[in-house]
Scaffold this active site. Structure first.
Site, PDB file in Angstrom:
ATOM      1  CE  LYS B 266       4.353   5.557   2.581  1.00 51.84           C
ATOM      2  NZ  LYS B 266       4.728   4.456   1.673  1.00 51.84           N
ATOM      3  CB  THR B 268      -2.228   9.011  -4.150  1.00 49.19           C
ATOM      4  OG1 THR B 268      -1.221   8.655  -5.088  1.00 49.19           O
ATOM      5  CG2 THR B 268      -3.470   9.439  -4.889  1.00 49.19           C
ATOM      6  NE  ARG B 290       9.310  10.584   1.216  1.00 49.02           N
ATOM      7  CZ  ARG B 290       9.278   9.284   1.052  1.00 49.02           C
ATOM      8  NH1 ARG B 290      10.368   8.576   1.163  1.00 49.02           N
ATOM      9  NH2 ARG B 290       8.147   8.677   0.766  1.00 49.02           N
ATOM     10  CE  LYS B 301       8.736   5.594  -6.599  1.00 52.33           C
ATOM     11  NZ  LYS B 301       8.491   7.038  -6.709  1.00 52.33           N
ATOM     12  CB  ALA B 520      12.687   5.253   2.573  1.00 56.37           C
ATOM     13  CG  PHE B 551      10.203   2.008   2.741  1.00 61.90           C
ATOM     14  CD1 PHE B 551       9.996   2.295   1.394  1.00 61.90           C
ATOM     15  CD2 PHE B 551      11.484   1.623   3.121  1.00 61.90           C
ATOM     16  CE1 PHE B 551      11.023   2.218   0.458  1.00 61.90           C
ATOM     17  CE2 PHE B 551      12.525   1.547   2.188  1.00 61.90           C
ATOM     18  CZ  PHE B 551      12.287   1.848   0.872  1.00 61.90           C
ATOM     19  CG  PHE B 639      -6.730  -0.201  -6.229  1.00 64.50           C
ATOM     20  CD1 PHE B 639      -6.487   1.024  -5.616  1.00 64.50           C
ATOM     21  CD2 PHE B 639      -5.687  -1.099  -6.337  1.00 64.50           C
ATOM     22  CE1 PHE B 639      -5.234   1.344  -5.122  1.00 64.50           C
ATOM     23  CE2 PHE B 639      -4.428  -0.787  -5.849  1.00 64.50           C
ATOM     24  CZ  PHE B 639      -4.199   0.418  -5.241  1.00 64.50           C
ATOM     25  CD1 TRP B 668      -4.526   7.695  -8.326  1.00 62.98           C
ATOM     26  CD2 TRP B 668      -6.304   7.135  -9.555  1.00 62.98           C
ATOM     27  NE1 TRP B 668      -4.093   7.469  -9.605  1.00 62.98           N
ATOM     28  CE2 TRP B 668      -5.157   7.117 -10.379  1.00 62.98           C
ATOM     29  CE3 TRP B 668      -7.539   6.812 -10.116  1.00 62.98           C
ATOM     30  CZ2 TRP B 668      -5.206   6.787 -11.733  1.00 62.98           C
ATOM     31  CZ3 TRP B 668      -7.604   6.486 -11.471  1.00 62.98           C
ATOM     32  CH2 TRP B 668      -6.438   6.473 -12.264  1.00 62.98           C
TER      33      TRP B 668
END
Lengths: 815, 815
Positions: B266, B268, B290, B301, B520, B551, B639, B668
């Site tokens: 999301k 990206t 954010r 992460k 979130a 999310f 991908f 990406w």
């Protein structure tokens, strides 16, 4: 900021004179108020060239043989011819003069400066006053009113080396409704006299110079400065490299006699002295002070930006967040703490093999050590870089830090006065499987990372220090470091901005570095070495850097010399010892002084006997300074209830005690002007022959070093190492930390370990309860008694009065 | 930044076109690489005027009727005549043209621009390339090599209104070894193609535009911007007032299908879409995202700045500290926590009279209530302002908050993954006299203050919200607020800078606001309303603001609409729903996807059956968006292992489910160019008729609101209120908090409350374990299951690889 000259053009080193002007704004009317530095030289609106020639700036200009010529740059097209002539005529004939009248055409085209094109001559000043709301011109022109009403603007005069432009243009900068003219030649010192005001009112009444302006004035290049809003900037460390060949300025440390719990005005004296040196003695001067902890700001103490007319402004920026250095320390410190407990947890719940497989994971079919793991292997004496080659025994040694929970000295921190975190039990969630332990939070400024920040000398040095911080001892007696935890690189990343000193300004527009604020009881209580180093280069050989050492001379000054100067290699020139009638009377046997209660009458009425008796403490502190071979100037910080006889007595006794000089000061009430005598005394003292020396040899055994401090500085008969302290002496000697300097953790309210013993206590043995090591920062700290490491909130904390006016954005209630 | 025009000169509102250029630097050679936006229009080093006339910028200039004329400003004295002529000749005859050739004389005198005086025409470009290391001119001139080697510089063309200068000059800015030419007229989009690189390598390879340059490009005035270093700036809220009459731009929210634990891209997509809209579709576009928590950055992460060629840069600035907003929240949150325990302690150890005397102390012989105390008195119904008039009973009510320790919902916070603070016992030091209690730390982003920051609409509104936060209940059932504690003003002061949105940029130079990052799960997981509001004004009616909701659509999007849009009053135009082959296969019954382990073969080989089955989740989420009346565009985030058949299948099914459009994306790998189709679809969708509506009426009973969300969005049969939840429904209804929107705290890994149930679960009853109130932020949050509120560190946290190169200052190991 100063533009970098062409790489090819080798201009000679220049002396920088800084401007120090500011204006004040009332709610409905803009007023420029000033008192002249040199009364009589203020230009009284006369238009004659003679007047201009007589103004102090031009006199300086004409008589200074280093100045070969000038460029005159005037912004207002309609009047520039006449103004240019007047300025040019005022300059001595032997100087090269050039009037560049067309420079601002480009600016006119930009359209943003139209409103503020004011002639820069005295009658231009009149025009400014008119534009800004004052219409009564006859009043303006009459007598001493004039002095208060006229902001004296000299024209934009550029210093050149042999007729060649070296420095840049001046500029009108708009801030709210006020126009600043930033000129880069000289110091024009002004001071606003208000009636009684609170610190925050005084601070807010002054519109600070845009910080990029100040940065340029002090000789910083634009690519060396990072702005943080309009009143704060970070200065990059590469400045030190650029100025490597520049000789250092004079280095002055402000300390005090043994204080009352109210404090005797060291910060205020530091700022006042710099205001005096810079704005009144026309010397380059920099203050280097500590960043205050935010905890006390909302708790009992309030802000810490100096006071009265000697402050760092804006005081709310100074007291809150600043540029986030303390927050970065909180983050870095607590990452270490989390890493310690998480590591103990994972070691306790996993086999060696599982730990190894996770610590050195398969990535793309391969296991590889990270650089920090290779460092750990080397420390363990394992000279292998291929994970598959480790023996089982080597794997065990590698993966198990085997921390003894009882030995953990690393605490979590918060920059909040939270007394309920003084002792806590952690790990009580079921997810932590019963691995609870007792721990504590300290206030952030007590973190070893703060001490590292204060004592480091470069980015590479900080990285090394952060890696060798010892957090605990393993069950086999080995020190466990942040490098063993693999966290040291992340700490450096978290601290990479914090290492850059923060530039702010005094009320009179002098530069201030605010950088680092280690706790003065369990750490050394001095601002950063890096800020001092950069400032010493920037002020040049005739300039002054004034820094402050926390607590009295027996603590802050002793640590300044033996720890900070030892790490920095810098040689101090003068000690300023702040004394007050109030504190000396207390040492003479006056009643107890307590914060928040009215002072007993002994302190507000003349009492020479009490005072003379108390001067023993001052004498001892003067002698303490002399042990280091540095001349002492006593600054008698006068309060309004002090009598002249009292102040004179202190000065007389101070000189008898060996002080080079002793002078009254009134910088709290009068700003820099009130510390001008002090500044002159300091300037003279700085030229004395200087034989600075440390108090002890670093290679002496730990106990000997402690004993030397206790006997020579505190006046103790001897020291007594209690069992825990003796155990630590043995442990640290074995671990190789014996050759660190000593950072005594002792009460600041007495020369002895007993806060109740005033004056010069004798006949006592100093008990050493325990000793801790700040290996990364580079000192051992013996604990004399119990040191509180996180304050609490009182029933009515300061925050009750703190509020924000959402219309004006002004902060209320800070003091 | 754009200079403020004269107060008198009413210039018409103008459209701003933004530049989006950047350069890349390899270690030993500086190279300017570009692909042209309009192939064929790149000027091939020919010197003919014709060429210049044909270039897209001049075409645009000539054909735009809003542009009445220009000023041409060229810096190099030696060539300016010929260049000026060429530029002037290229402009259509009906435009006013003026060549201001002398403007830079002033700059020349400054001496700082000498090295970069390069003619701004195409052959100037050649000269630049020569100066920067490329010597093979024949290679430069040949075919497509040229396109990659030439940075196309248009001249410094200034747009004017009716011949009158309105915007300012362009400027050469030096950044390291690279010269940027910042021109303010149009968007010149460039993109660098690297071979495979890590995110941080890509981020670091791009030299960001100086942030003051970007601020000017997007139409901010210099006095609206506060710089924080060179790549971040805070934007003042007064910008909203200035642009009050400007119509808002289009408002786009990026959400996703129910994700795998790896995330479906999301962030990206948000950045890639803005790069496409801005740098490729030539529209004004702003991303609002954010601020990430620092805890996970050092935990598992890693960073959160987007990825690949769709990133916010510099990513290390984005991920670490930023401008200190999260640190300010930590400080504010923990001041409240300290105030709660200190107050309980003082109430427990003092008489009413002692409390009163301390809370309302004698100052100058008088007792006076502070404003915050008067507010408390009013709340208690005591209409008195003179402390001496209070009855004993009133004094008791005033001084005793009488907090029930069991009811305290306010927790301490740290921005660190510290699992051992999940449950702790505090107050165990003897100084706290045995008043221990169980408490916990949350991660800072879980603080209600973070939710307040995200949902506030002005400084005054934030102050109000911070004052009404409920921290506990009194023993008599009254809510106890931060105002009762007297701490709300201090909170506002601590948050006064944090409220200003932070400006950064994408890899392609588009503006990004990074502001607020509420958790979130227990909060609403959306960036700030204030950033969106300012951005919507700045982009203008044809521009786009793209923001992200945390999310999947069942959580982040639902909260975006029902909570964020309800508080802001803003109306969204388009929902972008991100889907991946991987996640859809998981919903179709594919094996478990776990972070850190290789993907099973189902996910890397074509499997249309599995994919089609899983598309049920996408269908449900499309329908969820349509419940709010907003058109949906599905972005299939491709991908490299996805096949064309798979991607096409998703698009087909998405459109069948009711999506306005569905497109493949490769941002990406390809940056904005890879999201150009998506951008075109979004642009079309934004022009559709829009019938935005909320899902529920705020005035419905609490349980009904929860039931509507559970049934309509999650597909539950019903809800079940467990006893604690029922108790809270009663309590909050009694306390007057029933009319707040609902912020569900539910797993994001399933539409149901069971993370294992993939696809579209049916036939379940949603259990509500408890309900909490964030009264200041303005929502109730029902807890469906247990929500972790502070993560832990794994055996090998990210920090093992994070390090700083102390020579270059580069950060290694962030990803």
């Amino acid at each position: 900021m100063v533009s970098r000259p062409h790489p090819g053009s080798k201009s000679p080193p220049r002396e920088v004179f800084w401007s120090a002007s500011y204006a004040t704004k009332t709610q409905h009317q803009l007023r420029w108020e000033s008192t002249a530095l040199f009364p009589g030289c203020i230009c009284e609106c006369a238009e004659e060239t003679q007047r201009v020639r007589r103004c102090p700036e031009n006199t300086l200009l004409n008589e200074d043989s280093k100045i070969h010529g000038l460029i005159v740059q005037l912004p207002l097209d309609s009047v520039h011819t006449i103004n240019t002539e007047r300025i040019i005529n005022s300059v001595a004939p032997e100087k090269d003069v050039d009037g560049l009248t067309s420079i601002n055409a480009g600016k006119l085209a930009r359209g943003d400066l139209g409103d503020c094109f004011i002639p820069c001559t005295p009658n231009g000043c009149m025009e400014l006053i008119k534009q800004t709301g004052e219409t009564n011109t006859s009043r303006l022109q009459s007598g001493c009113q004039l002095i208060k009403k006229i902001m004296y603007f000299v024209s934009n005069i550029l210093v050149t080396g042999i007729g060649k432009p070296e420095m840049v243009h001046g500029e009108w900068l708009k801030d709210g409704a006020i126009y600043h003219f930033c000129y880069y030649y000289h110091c024009n010192s002004l001071f606003v006299h208000f009636s009684l005001c609170s610190d925050v009112t005084i601070s807010r009444s002054c519109v600070p110079k845009p910080i990029e302006c100040l940065a340029e004035e002090v000789g910083l290049f634009s690519d060396e400065v990072e702005l943080y809003g309009r009143t704060k900037a970070k200065v990059q460390l590469k400045t030190i490299d650029r100025l490597q060949t520049q000789p250092d300025g004079k280095y002055v440390v402000v300390t005090g006699i043994t204080p009352t719990p109210l404090g005797e005005g060291k910060s205020t004296t530091t700022i006042g002295l710099v205001q005096a040196l810079g704005a009144h003695l026309k010397l380059n001067a920099f203050a280097c002070v500590r960043q205050p902890s935010q905890g006390p700001t909302f708790g009992i103490k309030g802000g810490a930006a100096g006071g009265g007319y000697s402050q760092v402004i804006p005081m709310e920026e100074f007291n809150l967040h600043l540029t986030g250095d303390i927050h970065a320390i909180t983050a870095a410190n607590n990452l270490v703490a989390a890493a310690i407990d998480a590591r103990m947890f994972h070691e306790a719940t996993q086999s060696d093999k599982a730990l190894f497989n996770r610590l050195v994971p398969l990535t793309g079919g391969q296991r590889k050590f990270s650089p920090v793991q290779i460092n750990r292997l080397e420390k363990l004496g394992i000279k292998k870089t291929d994970p598959s080659m480790l023996t089982e025994e080597e794997i065990t040694r590698f993966v198990r830090l085997d921390i003894d929970p009882e030995s953990i000295t690393w605490q979590r921190v918060l920059d909040t006065n939270d007394r309920f975190l003084r002792k806590i039990t952690i790990g009580q969630s079921p997810t932590e499987k019963g691995f609870t332990r007792t721990a504590q939070f300290d206030i952030t400024v007590a973190s070893e990372i703060m001490a590292v920040l204060a004592l480091t000398t470069s980015l590479a040095d900080m990285k090394e220090r952060l890696a060798k911080m010892v957090v605990a001892t393993s069950r086999s007696g080995q020190p466990v470091t942040t490098e063993d935890l693999g966290v040291c690189g992340a700490l450096t990343v978290l601290m990479r901005d914090a290492i850059k000193p923060n530039l702010m300004q005094t009320l009179e527009g002098n530069p201030v570095f605010v950088h680092a604020g280690p706790f003065a009881n369990i750490a050394h209580g001095n601002s950063s070495i890096l800020a001092d180093k950069i400032a010493l280069k920037l002020v040049g050989p005739q300039g002054f850097v004034v820094t402050e050492a926390g607590f009295g001379a027996d603590i802050g000054m002793e640590k300044f010399f033996n720890i900070k100067c030892r790490h920095s290699g810098l040689k101090p020139h003068v000690v300023v010892l702040v004394a007050t009638v109030r504190a000396l009377k207390m040492h003479g046997g006056g009643p107890t002084v307590t914060a928040g209660t009215p002072l007993p009458k002994e302190y507000i009425e003349e009492n020479l006997a009490l005072l003379e008796a108390g001067c023993s403490n001052m004498r001892k502190q003067v002698e303490n300074a002399q042990l280091f071979g540095v001349p002492v100037v006593v600054a008698v910080n006068a309060f309004k209830t002090d009598t002249k006889a009292e102040l004179d007595l202190i000065c007389k006794l101070a000189k008898e005690a060996g002080a080079f000089d002793a002078v009254h000061c009134s910088h709290w009430a009068d700003g820099g002007a009130g510390a001008a005598d002090l500044a002159r005394a300091v300037q003279k003292a700085a030229d004395l022959p200087n034989s600075f020396k440390f108090l002890y040899d670093i290679e002496l055994p730990i106990a000997d070093k402690i004993r030397i401090i206790a006997q020579k500085i505190y006046g103790a008969d001897d020291i007594e190492l209690l069992p825990e302290a003796q155990h630590k002496v043995d442990l640290y000697s074995k671990q190789g930390f014996a050759n660190l300097p000593i950072c005594m953790a002792k009460t600041h309210l007495s020369l002895s370990h007993d806060a109740e013993k005033k004056g010069v206590p004798t006949g006592f043995v100093l008990p050493i309860r325990d000793i801790r090591a700040s290996v990364g920062a580079g000192f051992l700290y013996p604990l004399v008694g119990t040191m509180p490491t996180i304050p609490g909130l009182p029933t009515r904390p300061c925050f009750y009065d703190i509020d924000l006016d959402t219309e004006s954005g002004e902060v209320h209630g800070l003091f």
